[in-house]
Motif scaffolding. Structure first.
Motif, PDB file in Angstrom:
ATOM      1  N   UNK A 152       0.833  -1.198   0.000  1.00 26.85           N
ATOM      2  CA  UNK A 152       0.000   0.000   0.000  1.00 26.85           C
ATOM      3  C   UNK A 152       0.870   1.251   0.000  1.00 26.85           C
ATOM      4  N   UNK A 153       0.795   1.999  -1.087  1.00 30.11           N
ATOM      5  CA  UNK A 153       1.493   3.276  -1.188  1.00 30.11           C
ATOM      6  C   UNK A 153       0.484   4.332  -1.623  1.00 30.11           C
ATOM      7  N   UNK A 154       0.678   5.554  -1.144  1.00 27.22           N
ATOM      8  CA  UNK A 154      -0.225   6.629  -1.511  1.00 27.22           C
ATOM      9  C   UNK A 154       0.108   7.225  -2.879  1.00 27.22           C
ATOM     10  N   UNK A 155       1.395   7.239  -3.225  1.00 23.16           N
ATOM     11  CA  UNK A 155       1.810   7.865  -4.478  1.00 23.16           C
ATOM     12  C   UNK A 155       3.242   7.425  -4.815  1.00 23.16           C
ATOM     13  N   UNK A 156       3.720   7.872  -5.963  1.00 26.32           N
ATOM     14  CA  UNK A 156       5.058   7.483  -6.403  1.00 26.32           C
ATOM     15  C   UNK A 156       6.149   8.061  -5.509  1.00 26.32           C
ATOM     16  N   UNK A 157       5.928   9.220  -4.938  1.00 26.03           N
ATOM     17  CA  UNK A 157       6.934   9.810  -4.067  1.00 26.03           C
ATOM     18  C   UNK A 157       7.172   8.947  -2.832  1.00 26.03           C
ATOM     19  N   UNK A 158       6.114   8.362  -2.308  1.00 20.69           N
ATOM     20  CA  UNK A 158       6.272   7.487  -1.141  1.00 20.69           C
ATOM     21  C   UNK A 158       7.137   6.271  -1.493  1.00 20.69           C
TER      22      UNK A 158
END
Length: 529
Positions: free
Chosen positions: A339-345
């Motif tokens: 589970x990641x919120x976005x590519x930056x994470x």
């Protein structure tokens, strides 16, 4: 690349291009090389069986036979050592293994090398002197050097040449591999190889493996995995039951396509994740539509190790989704929640586990990229490696390398050497460019380049239809009679599904280290239809 792209335009006094048709495969870099030669007076050496655009403006052109790279470079080093042109101070202070290498190349005189390479002995001498005496000399190479059974030997040979003359560790020098596709450097950096984690941390290294096990909360295997050519061969024997293909089109890019097709047919379950229905996707049980570069956020790492931001410009069509989102959902449904919120994470996780990326953040590359290694947030990045001869391993290692002939040499039945490459107007397997109507109209089909000497002997005129055959198969295409190709060599591109050149290439002869097939040399015969 040990150095930066911009150095090819202003800092290099001599550029040695081997195994790269730079103006067609890397046109921006090719333009910079041409500018340096034509405007600044930089010297240029080109080694290629085809008289490429750069070869036409070269000070020395070496039309060496495909597969003879080690012999050619050994011949140049023989001249440099025998004529006292080696940088003995650099060798003594920064390298090891010189004596063994020098003893081996002592037998590779230009006269010995000439019949192996097809290059006159005096031209080998001219190239060696020019490279050794020009000041800042750089080597550029691409897949014409690597796609051989001796690809690793070829690369080590040009590294030998750079160290022999002290042309490493300062601007305008170095060894610059020109990456074959966009973000190939980034994919390798991120562990897209079966034997390493990110930043080339070995799977077999206990400390590295434990670091990733703790970060991911799993137990990881300590053995290296399989490269693609090994996967296909094992699939052909029934040992691979499932295959997940992401952004790859082996039914066009792998050697011996009949063998590849048979292997894919035998696999129980094939998944293809791509932006178009590729030739490989036609074998898939499930196709997962992904987005293209302009439809996602993230980073690319280019050929000079520069990590750069990619920003979403347009929305994706239909059901297409971002690659990392697809992979995370597949992993989650298989029992490992991701589970990641976005590519930056995701990038923040990367930099915590990847020493060479540790100092790079989205904020720092908001207005321009940073070249790794960048170990901390105060570090500016690294424009060139091995500064002042300080190699990451301590001392630079010379390797004594003997010439090994290609797996297939011409014989009575197959008297020519077939080599393959790209056109300026198409890209790799044509998945994108063949769908661009203007490009496809400009270059709609493959052609077989053949030297006038061979063409006359075979009664072939320009635009005649010919059959070109190897031990794997036969293709029909138009002949292009041209003196830009060396005698004894024929050339075609591999972009066209109607005439897939890799139907003819061999999967039998692999580099023992990198496991790269010998795409660039296949014994062939041409017949007029």
């Amino acid at each position: 690349m040990t150095n930066s792209i911009g150095e090819l335009e202003k800092d290099a006094d001599c550029i040695f291009v081997i195994g790269s048709n730079t103006t067609e495969n890397h046109p921006v870099i090719g333009m910079k090389i041409k500018k340096n030669v034509l405007q600044n007076g930089a010297r240029l050496i080109v080694a290629d069986p085809r008289r490429t655009d750069l070869a036409k403006i070269a000070d020395v052109y070496l039309p060496h036979l495909p597969g003879s790279d080690v012999a050619l470079v050994n011949g140049m080093m023989n001249v440099i050592i025998s004529e006292g042109l080696a940088d003995l101070d650099f060798i003594a202070q920064h390298t090891e293994g010189f004596e063994e290498m020098a003893a081996l190349v002592a037998g590779y005189t230009p006269e010995f090398v000439a019949p192996i390479t097809g290059v006159p002995a005096e031209d080998i001498r001219k190239a060696a002197r020019l490279y050794a005496e020009s000041g800042n000399s750089v080597i550029c190479y691409a897949m014409g050097l690597t796609q051989h059974r001796t690809g690793t030997d070829n690369v080590k040979s040009v590294c030998n040449l750079a160290m022999l003359t002290g042309n490493i560790g300062r601007p305008g020098t170095g060894v610059d591999p020109l990456r074959g596709q966009n973000n190939v450097q980034g994919a390798c950096d991120m562990g897209g190889l079966p034997n390493v984690f990110t930043a080339y941390q070995a799977v077999t290294n206990d400390a590295a493996r434990e670091k990733f096990e703790q970060a991911w909360g799993v137990s990881l295997p300590s053995q290296n995995g399989l490269v693609l050519t090994e996967v296909i061969n094992k699939a052909h024997h029934g040992d691979i039951k499932a295959l997940y293909v992401v952004g790859e089109n082996p039914m066009m890019s792998d050697p011996d396509l009949e063998h590849v097709g048979e292997a894919l047919e035998k696999i129980d379950f094939v998944v293809v994740q791509d932006i178009f229905l590729t030739e490989t996707a036609k074998y898939a049980d499930v196709v997962l539509p992904s987005v293209c570069f302009a439809e996602k956020d993230g980073t690319f790492t280019n050929t000079e190790r520069r990590v750069q931001r990619v920003r979403k410009a347009v929305s994706a069509p239909g059901e297409a989704r971002v690659d990392w989102e697809i992979l995370c959902e597949v992993a989650t449904r298989m029992g490992y929640p991701m589970n990641y919120e976005n590519s930056e994470q995701i990038f923040e996780e990367i930099r915590t586990l990847t020493p060479s990326y540790a100092g790079i953040s989205y904020q720092r590359i908001e207005n321009g990229g940073i070249q790794w290694p960048c170990p901390n947030e105060e570090h500016p990045g690294t424009p060139y490696l091995h500064k002042e001869g300080n190699f990451s391993r301590g001392l630079g290692a010379f390797t004594a390398i003997d010439y090994i002939a290609p797996g297939e040499l011409p014989d009575e039945k197959y008297p020519l050497r077939l080599t393959t490459g790209r056109s300026l107007f198409h890209y790799h397997t044509g998945t994108m460019t063949r769908r661009a109507s203007a490009l496809n109209e400009h270059v709609p089909t493959a052609e077989l380049e053949i030297n006038p000497e061979q063409a006359n002997a075979l009664g072939i005129a320009d635009n005649d239809l010919v059959n070109v055959s190897t031990r794997r198969g036969r293709l029909e295409m138009k002949a292009k009679v041209t003196d830009t190709i060396a005698p004894g060599v024929i050339f075609t591109t591999f972009h066209f599904t109607e005439t897939p050149a890799n139907l003819l290439t061999s999967s039998e002869f692999l580099d023992p280290t990198a496991k790269i097939p010998e795409y660039k040399v296949s014994a062939a015969v041409v017949e007029k239809i």
